[in-house]
Scaffold this motif. Sequence first.
Motif, short mmCIF file in Angstrom:
data_model
loop_
_atom_site.label_atom_id
_atom_site.label_comp_id
_atom_site.label_asym_id
_atom_site.label_seq_id
_atom_site.Cartn_x
_atom_site.Cartn_y
_atom_site.Cartn_z
N ASN A 115 0.81 -1.22 0.00
CA ASN A 115 0.00 0.00 0.00
C ASN A 115 0.84 1.27 0.00
O ASN A 115 0.35 2.36 0.34
N TYR A 158 -7.35 8.66 -6.51
CA TYR A 158 -6.79 8.88 -5.17
C TYR A 158 -7.71 8.37 -4.06
O TYR A 158 -7.50 8.68 -2.88
N VAL A 161 -5.95 6.79 -1.11
CA VAL A 161 -4.77 7.49 -0.58
C VAL A 161 -5.09 8.11 0.78
O VAL A 161 -6.09 8.82 0.93
N GLU A 176 -1.52 4.33 1.06
CA GLU A 176 -2.94 4.06 0.80
C GLU A 176 -3.54 3.19 1.90
O GLU A 176 -2.82 2.50 2.62
N ASP A 180 -3.47 -0.84 -4.11
CA ASP A 180 -4.18 -0.37 -5.30
C ASP A 180 -3.26 -0.49 -6.49
O ASP A 180 -2.38 0.35 -6.70
N PHE A 183 -3.06 2.73 -9.06
CA PHE A 183 -2.58 4.08 -8.75
C PHE A 183 -1.32 4.43 -9.55
O PHE A 183 -1.28 5.46 -10.24
#
Length: 550
Positions: A115, A158, A161, A176, A180, A183
Amino acid sequence: MTSPFRKARGRIAAGVAGTLVAALALAGCSSSSSPNTSATPDAVKITANTAAPSGDIDSVTWAVYAEPLSLDYAYAFDYPDNQVLANVCESLLRLNPDWTLSPSLATSFEHPKPNVWVYNLRQGVKFHDGTPMTAADVVASMKRHMDPAVGSSWADVYKFVTSITQTGPSQVTVTESQPDSQFNLMMGSAPGVVESAAYLKKAGKNYGNSTGLVDCTGPYKIDSWTSGQSIQLSRDDAYWDKDLMAKNKTFKFVFLQDATARVNALKSGAVDGSFMVPTEAISQLQNTSAGNLYFGLNTAVNSLIISNLKGALGDLKVRQAIMAALDRQGMTKAATGGVGQVSNALTTESVWSGASAETTKRAFADLKTYPLNLDKAKQLVKEAGAEGKTVTIATAPIGNDFNIVSQGTAAALQSIGMKAKIVTVTPAQYSALFSDPTARKGIDLFYTNWYLSSPDPLEMYAILQTGQFSNYADWSDPTYDKIVNQAIKTQDPEARAVLSAQAQKITNEQLPWLPLAAGPMTMFLGKKITGASPSVAFLYYPWAATIGKR
């Protein structure tokens, strides 16, 4: 990332009758069950790059079908906006003409935890005003997408985030709430653009408009924006990437909304080039001595977006009936100038770059084909109890394909016992359909040419999850959501592609949008210039800098 295909305003009044007759024919008067598929015509040769320039050229004039709504990267969500912005502003990564990512304002990135993304920034880069780019500028630029007061069109990128922090003199770390996979892939497009924090503060509410302009790091800087007419760029001789130093001193974008005027300007040499030529003029531009028409990589699919599932379209049988009633092969031939092919998916194979050849093949081979079959379509409508119900279609005087699709869809609905209402709005109102829920009130269907901004099909399927901004009809499928959530967390591209193929199959069967066709990107270069790639990457790659003397 996503967009209506807002082509130039054509001479609609003179062409409505002929278009309607053609559309009625396209709707199909047969109950044939022949497959509704087509192959890319032999005349369409995909070009990766045009010939290298023989030298520099003083100036280039380029036609755009509409004036950008904004050059603020947070709102750059359409073809006119991004094709200008790509040459003056840059992202952390660079999306190349072959749809691969490479270093740009970030020389490298690290992924120490599932993350966490760490970006190591390029040193020695300056904004157009001469001030150095810093990690603080990167943090400020990225955080704008998370600010509700800004209302970024890219806020979904986002959504996981939790923090963006400077973790070194030339380093920025993004954390995050969950892994993801998408991203970092989006850092080669508008969500990864870096702007001067000082300039953002200075320009305030005028940032990105014709008064405030922008101050980024690309190969060009903006000299002027004359509303309704043109945007003038000039080469930045201090640009950091010497391999992409502009081969022309000045570059002028002129806004030619009328399709006929744009084609005539290309044929006469009044302008030097253009992307996305009017489809009805493809044969003309293939046979003119004024220059050359090229076909390139594309990531867009023409579809009918369903924006209301509370009416007749809420029944899957009705959506299936429409697909069976549309002669998509004939419609595609007419709407794309003969260069498109029927699509049963909402993505093109060009974005499946992380998948194996076998996975990509299976992702498209396993889909329902929806052949033309009016008898079946009528039966589905009867089973749904939808006979006589009305479907409202929004359209605009934007291009020949808009007329063909809207009129053809209306005729298809009428041919299977339903009613159709076409609502014509202005091009600006049509663009609002994609961002303003109130603009979609009373609208059941509207047309799009939806492009992707990253080399991953999951970008498309993530937007159709329950509650997402671009899931305009609030379609919801728990199994689908679960698959997409799993794919988002999956870092391995091949494993993620397998999941994306499952999502693609569900949308193919459940039809939250109705896929129509896909075709190549088009680009015309006048006889004086060469060097540009006809790839749809013109939305993010500094393509104008590659154009020089033929």
